[in-house]
Design an enzyme around this catalytic site. Structure first.
Site, PDB file in Angstrom:
ATOM      1  N   LYS A  22      -5.617 -33.674  15.075  1.00 30.40           N
ATOM      2  CA  LYS A  22      -6.896 -33.296  14.441  1.00 30.40           C
ATOM      3  C   LYS A  22      -6.687 -32.196  13.404  1.00 30.40           C
ATOM      4  CE  LYS A  22      -9.735 -30.199  16.508  1.00 30.40           C
ATOM      5  NZ  LYS A  22     -10.250 -29.064  15.748  1.00 30.40           N
ATOM      6  N   ASN A  23      -5.930 -31.154  13.780  1.00 29.20           N
ATOM      7  CA  ASN A  23      -5.839 -29.991  12.901  1.00 29.20           C
ATOM      8  C   ASN A  23      -4.886 -30.190  11.726  1.00 29.20           C
ATOM      9  OD1 ASN A  23      -7.778 -28.775  14.389  1.00 29.20           O
ATOM     10  ND2 ASN A  23      -6.410 -27.353  15.469  1.00 29.20           N
ATOM     11  N   CYS A 126     -19.323 -18.354  15.532  1.00 30.99           N
ATOM     12  CA  CYS A 126     -18.647 -19.436  16.229  1.00 30.99           C
ATOM     13  C   CYS A 126     -18.354 -18.951  17.630  1.00 30.99           C
ATOM     14  CB  CYS A 126     -17.383 -19.769  15.443  1.00 30.99           C
ATOM     15  SG  CYS A 126     -15.977 -20.245  16.371  1.00 30.99           S
ATOM     16  N   ARG A 131     -14.501 -14.836  13.430  1.00 32.67           N
ATOM     17  CA  ARG A 131     -13.788 -15.650  12.448  1.00 32.67           C
ATOM     18  C   ARG A 131     -14.224 -15.401  10.992  1.00 32.67           C
ATOM     19  NH1 ARG A 131     -13.314 -21.581  15.048  1.00 32.67           N
ATOM     20  NH2 ARG A 131     -11.352 -21.733  13.944  1.00 32.67           N
ATOM     21  N   PRO A 132     -13.862 -14.238  10.439  1.00 36.12           N
ATOM     22  CA  PRO A 132     -14.232 -13.937   9.052  1.00 36.12           C
ATOM     23  C   PRO A 132     -13.457 -14.783   8.032  1.00 36.12           C
ATOM     24  CG  PRO A 132     -12.840 -12.204   9.966  1.00 36.12           C
ATOM     25  CD  PRO A 132     -13.072 -13.188  11.067  1.00 36.12           C
ATOM     26  N   VAL A 174      -4.058 -19.761   9.785  1.00 35.41           N
ATOM     27  CA  VAL A 174      -3.745 -21.163   9.497  1.00 35.41           C
ATOM     28  C   VAL A 174      -4.606 -21.649   8.332  1.00 35.41           C
ATOM     29  CG1 VAL A 174      -3.795 -23.506  10.439  1.00 35.41           C
ATOM     30  CG2 VAL A 174      -3.083 -21.591  11.890  1.00 35.41           C
ATOM     31  N   ASP A 316      -4.774 -22.635  21.284  1.00 35.24           N
ATOM     32  CA  ASP A 316      -5.480 -23.889  21.593  1.00 35.24           C
ATOM     33  C   ASP A 316      -5.023 -24.507  22.916  1.00 35.24           C
ATOM     34  OD1 ASP A 316      -6.915 -23.601  19.299  1.00 35.24           O
ATOM     35  OD2 ASP A 316      -5.824 -25.112  18.142  1.00 35.24           O
ATOM     36  N   ARG A 408     -15.124 -33.964  19.806  1.00 34.81           N
ATOM     37  CA  ARG A 408     -14.713 -33.408  18.516  1.00 34.81           C
ATOM     38  C   ARG A 408     -13.200 -33.480  18.359  1.00 34.81           C
ATOM     39  NH1 ARG A 408     -15.993 -27.688  17.723  1.00 34.81           N
ATOM     40  NH2 ARG A 408     -14.651 -28.220  15.990  1.00 34.81           N
TER      41      ARG A 408
HETATM   42  C1  EPZ Z   1      -7.050 -23.032  13.155  1.00 33.10           C
HETATM   43  O1  EPZ Z   1      -8.253 -22.322  12.968  1.00 33.10           O
HETATM   44  C2  EPZ Z   1      -7.371 -24.177  14.093  1.00 33.10           C
HETATM   45  N1  EPZ Z   1      -8.382 -25.029  13.482  1.00 33.10           N
HETATM   46  C3  EPZ Z   1      -7.864 -23.630  15.434  1.00 33.10           C
HETATM   47  O2  EPZ Z   1      -8.070 -24.717  16.310  1.00 33.10           O
HETATM   48  C4  EPZ Z   1      -6.783 -22.716  16.012  1.00 33.10           C
HETATM   49  O3  EPZ Z   1      -7.267 -22.136  17.195  1.00 33.10           O
HETATM   50  C5  EPZ Z   1      -6.439 -21.621  15.008  1.00 33.10           C
HETATM   51  O4  EPZ Z   1      -6.045 -22.214  13.747  1.00 33.10           O
HETATM   52  C6  EPZ Z   1      -5.299 -20.723  15.458  1.00 33.10           C
HETATM   53  O5  EPZ Z   1      -4.162 -21.507  15.724  1.00 33.10           O
HETATM   54  C7  EPZ Z   1      -8.035 -25.984  12.636  1.00 33.10           C
HETATM   55  O6  EPZ Z   1      -6.877 -26.144  12.293  1.00 33.10           O
HETATM   56  C8  EPZ Z   1      -9.097 -26.885  12.140  1.00 33.10           C
HETATM   57  P1  EPZ Z   1      -6.947 -18.821  11.851  1.00 33.10           P
HETATM   58  P2  EPZ Z   1      -8.383 -21.263  11.826  1.00 33.10           P
HETATM   59  O7  EPZ Z   1      -7.491 -18.580  10.484  1.00 33.10           O
HETATM   60  O8  EPZ Z   1      -7.542 -21.657  10.679  1.00 33.10           O
HETATM   61  C9  EPZ Z   1      -8.616 -14.361  11.801  1.00 33.10           C
HETATM   62  C10 EPZ Z   1      -9.273 -26.042  17.831  1.00 33.10           C
HETATM   63  O9  EPZ Z   1      -9.667 -25.882  19.005  1.00 33.10           O
HETATM   64  N2  EPZ Z   1      -9.020 -14.537  10.392  1.00 33.10           N
HETATM   65  O10 EPZ Z   1      -5.491 -19.040  11.992  1.00 33.10           O
HETATM   66  O11 EPZ Z   1      -9.819 -21.033  11.603  1.00 33.10           O
HETATM   67  C11 EPZ Z   1      -9.430 -15.205  12.786  1.00 33.10           C
HETATM   68  O12 EPZ Z   1     -10.667 -14.627  13.052  1.00 33.10           O
HETATM   69  C12 EPZ Z   1      -9.398 -24.945  16.787  1.00 33.10           C
HETATM   70  O13 EPZ Z   1      -8.773 -27.095  17.425  1.00 33.10           O
HETATM   71  C13 EPZ Z   1      -9.439 -13.432   9.696  1.00 33.10           C
HETATM   72  O14 EPZ Z   1      -9.512 -12.301  10.213  1.00 33.10           O
HETATM   73  O15 EPZ Z   1      -7.753 -19.986  12.545  1.00 33.10           O
HETATM   74  C14 EPZ Z   1      -8.497 -15.267  13.964  1.00 33.10           C
HETATM   75  O16 EPZ Z   1      -8.612 -14.096  14.700  1.00 33.10           O
HETATM   76  C15 EPZ Z   1     -10.186 -23.767  17.249  1.00 33.10           C
HETATM   77  N3  EPZ Z   1      -9.825 -13.597   8.396  1.00 33.10           N
HETATM   78  C16 EPZ Z   1      -7.108 -15.294  13.300  1.00 33.10           C
HETATM   79  O17 EPZ Z   1      -7.305 -14.829  11.969  1.00 33.10           O
HETATM   80  C17 EPZ Z   1      -9.776 -14.801   7.777  1.00 33.10           C
HETATM   81  O18 EPZ Z   1     -10.125 -14.880   6.587  1.00 33.10           O
HETATM   82  C18 EPZ Z   1      -6.446 -16.663  13.243  1.00 33.10           C
HETATM   83  O19 EPZ Z   1      -7.385 -17.606  12.762  1.00 33.10           O
HETATM   84  C19 EPZ Z   1      -9.313 -15.914   8.496  1.00 33.10           C
HETATM   85  C20 EPZ Z   1      -8.933 -15.750   9.811  1.00 33.10           C
END
Ligand code: EPZ
Length: 429
Positions: A22-23, A126, A131-132, A174, A316, A408
């Protein structure tokens, strides 16, 4: 609303086919907006999130066509979908759509790179944390985008096009890595992203972009270099196998005991999580056809884990691992470092008899001899599946409500588990 009823007590034996990730699918679909030519994705899982994103992309003018036969006759082979973004008709992603799925915010990268402008709603709150989007904004600003955040929308402009830049992410993300990498493919000059996410889904996206004509090196390491090109072209790409689905089923087998081949799974995509499972007493073997996971009569050993960006233990899989530890011999400490509110499954696992104490981002799980089935409810995808795993080993019936969360991200979960002997059924409301 549908629910899933699991009657615990059966071991799992047989074969489970692993779907496309999915991701990886979601950013790959969004990458289709970078080119006027068709992008064809193979091994696409049939999931609610994929369908939602298809509709969101259609709002920007991306047409899509599912290849071949209908779902029923395709079985679990994975679908092939053609995406046609020859004309982007709208550069606004409205609140009504973005609020449904956070990843749709990521359209900001391709829109800005190809059209020079984007107006994208902030994704909003969320369940798993705040998640900023600051890292997206700062990395795109570094590439010369003018960005305002106003009235719930991020408005980005780059009238003369984006420019290559050196940008170091202050925190690993990510999504921000996907977006900055996509945006940089069409920028003038070279972009170097430091402290980039190393997740296999980032590498998969990079491979597809390279197939589309992008010049990218270093994906899979923390420094990614992207030399901008004038345009990208069409390509056909197969989505990599879902490592989170793989880990989830591996933990289900660890929980119930049994012997299952996870067909198509690749151990290299989740080394750390598999190492942890081996420490709990599970046998893991990489075969040509996939990964074999087995646990015989021995108990489950308690192991401590801390979630981390790849290659660390994935957030995850944290909920699923916690479900497993509820029946371990001893105490396991589980620390969540990625999202501040990702312990919502704790209270629900407690309803089944689990002994878990949460202190900030630490959960101390003391294994119990017996879980007992109960009605439970979850607020996110991975939490929901952790309750299914617990239910597989609980005495009696566990009814998991709000199954739409599962739909989902898990393709035909109940079908895959029941084929291996689980007693699990969906009840349509
Ligand atoms: C991806 O989310 C995945 N989603 C998530 O999977 C996964 O949990 C996450 O990566 C971490 O591995 C998809 O790929 C669609 P991040 P993402 O940006 O990209 C902070 C699932 O269950 N952050 O890596 O949104 C954020 O708040 C989902 O399949 C900022 O501070 O995660 C978090 O603490 C849920 N500022 C950390 O970084 C930003 O601008 C990592 O989040 C962006 C993120």
């Amino acid at each position: 609303m549908d629910s899933i009823v699991v009657t615990g007590g059966n071991t799992l034996n047989g074969t489970i086919p692993i779907s496309g990730a999915k991701n990886a699918t979601l950013p790959l679909m969004i990458a289709s907006m970078l080119t006027e030519e068709p992008l064809v994705l193979e091994n696409v899982p049939e999931l609610a999130d994929v369908n939602s994103l298809s509709r969101i992309l259609a709002n920007h003018g991306v047409d899509y066509r599912v290849e071949g036969k209908k779902r029923e006759s395709n079985g679990l082979a994975g679908r092939t979908i053609h995406f046609f973004a020859d004309e982007i008709v709208d550069t606004t992603a409205p609140y009504e759509l973005v609020s449904k799925m956070r990843a749709s915010f990521w359209v900001i990268g391709p829109l800005l790179a190809r059209m020079g402008k984007a107006r994208v709603s902030l994704p909003g709150g969320c369940a798993i944390g705040t998640r900023p989007v600051d890292l997206f904004i700062e990395s795109l600003r570094a590439m010369g985008a003018e960005i305002d955040v106003e009235a719930g929308y991020v408005t980005a402009n780059a009238p003369g096009g984006l420019k290559g830049a050196q940008y170091r992410f202050p925190k690993v993300s990510v999504g921000a890595t996907h977006v900055a990498m996509m945006a940089a493919t069409l920028a003038k000059g070279t972009t170097v992203l430091e402290n980039a996410a190393r997740e296999p889904e980032v590498t998969d996206l990079a491979q597809c972009l390279v197939g589309m004509g992008a010049r990218i090196s270093g994906a899979g390491t923390s420094t990614i270099s992207i030399e901008g090109v004038d345009s990208l072209h069409g390509y056909r790409h197969a989505v990599l196998p879902d490592r989170i689905e793989t880990g989830t089923f591996a933990m289900a087998v660890a929980m119930t005991g049994g012997d299952v081949l996870l067909k198509g799974a690749q151990a290299g995509l989740l080394e750390n999580a598999l190492d942890v499972l081996v420490q709990t007493g599970v046998t893991i073997e990489q075969k040509n056809e996939g990964i074999r996971v087995a646990r015989n009569g021995a108990g489950i050993r308690a192991v401590d884990v801390t979630t981390d960006p790849f290659p660390g233990f994935p957030t995850d899989l944290q909920a699923q691992f916690m479900a497993l530890m509820t029946k371990a011999d001893g105490v396991s400490n589980i620390r969540e470092t990625i999202f501040e509110n990702r312990f919502m499954h704790v209270q629900e696992l407690a309803r089944l008899g689990a002994d878990i104490k949460v202190d900030g981002n630490n959960a101390r799980v003391t294994g119990v001899r017996k879980l007992t089935g109960a009605p439970v409810m979850a607020t996110d995808l991975r939490a929901s599946v952790s309750l299914v795993i617990a239910g597989l080993a609980a005495e009696g019936d566990t009814t998991v409500n709000r199954v739409y969360h599962l739909d989902r991200g898990f393709e035909r979960l109940e079908e895959k588990l029941s084929a291996c002997g689980a007693s699990i059924k969906r009840i349509s409301a």
